[in-house]
Design an enzyme around this catalytic site. Structure first.
Site: not given
Ligand code: ADP
Length: 168
Positions: A33-34, A122
């Site tokens: 998303v970053d 993550y």
């Protein structure tokens, strides 16, 4: 308490006051998303990250920048715990949602769109990532009126809908 709205789609297109970025400690862009937020918002976001966060952000903390070319006014960056790397303290993930809502209150943002923080690269187990999001947003005092939880795929979206509080 904000109304939680589950949304299936791309967070970068959300027309809200602020969208939330699942960033990393360095805050200089990344994948997931970053990457999508920096691509869609243009170079002003990275410029602002460098100017406002020379040392990046601690895990569990949050801070805002411009949203550049995005429809939102601000990006609130937060750094989730990296479950895959052994950071498994649920309090850190809860802290991300709480700190984002605090920053949103400082900005006067009333509508905020969140991704499922830590649930991608993550590696936080998806059902618990969803549970932390819903539980923390509903139990944090805030002036935010609408919290959208944006899921990119059908599976996270289905889990989100199942996890909605009965009134939603
Ligand atoms: P993290 O490193 O915190 O795990 P990721 O970006 O890898 O962050 O993933 C966080 C969540 O965001 C995942 O559920 C992933 O599917 C989702 N995601 C990735 N891109 C987008 C997007 N453009 N809009 C909404 N959600 C997204």
């Amino acid at each position: 308490m904000p109304t939680i709205t589950p949304v299936l789609g791309d967070i970068t297109t959300q027309e809200v006051d602020a969208i939330v970025n699942a960033a990393n400690n360095a805050m200089r862009g990344g994948g997931g998303v970053d990457g999508a937020i920096h691509r869609a918002g243009g170079p002003d976001i990275l410029r602002d990250c460098i100017a406002r966060f020379p040392d990046g952000l601690a895990t569990g903390d949050a801070g805002w920048t411009t949203a550049g070319d995005l429809p939102a006014r601000w990006v609130i960056h937060t750094v989730g715990p990296n479950y895959a790397a052994g950071q498994r303290d649920r309090a850190l993930l809860e802290s991300c949602y709480r700190r984002v809502l605090e920053v949103a209150d400082e900005l006067g943002a009333r509508t905020v769109a969140f991704p499922l923080i830590s649930a991608g690269v993550y590696g936080w187990p998806l059902p618990d990532a969803v549970a932390v999001a819903v539980e923390t947003i509903t139990s944090t005092p805030t002036k935010v009126e609408e919290a959208r939880l944006v899921a990119l795929g059908d599976n996270p979206f289905a889990l989100l809908r199942e996890a909605m509080p009965p009134s939603a």
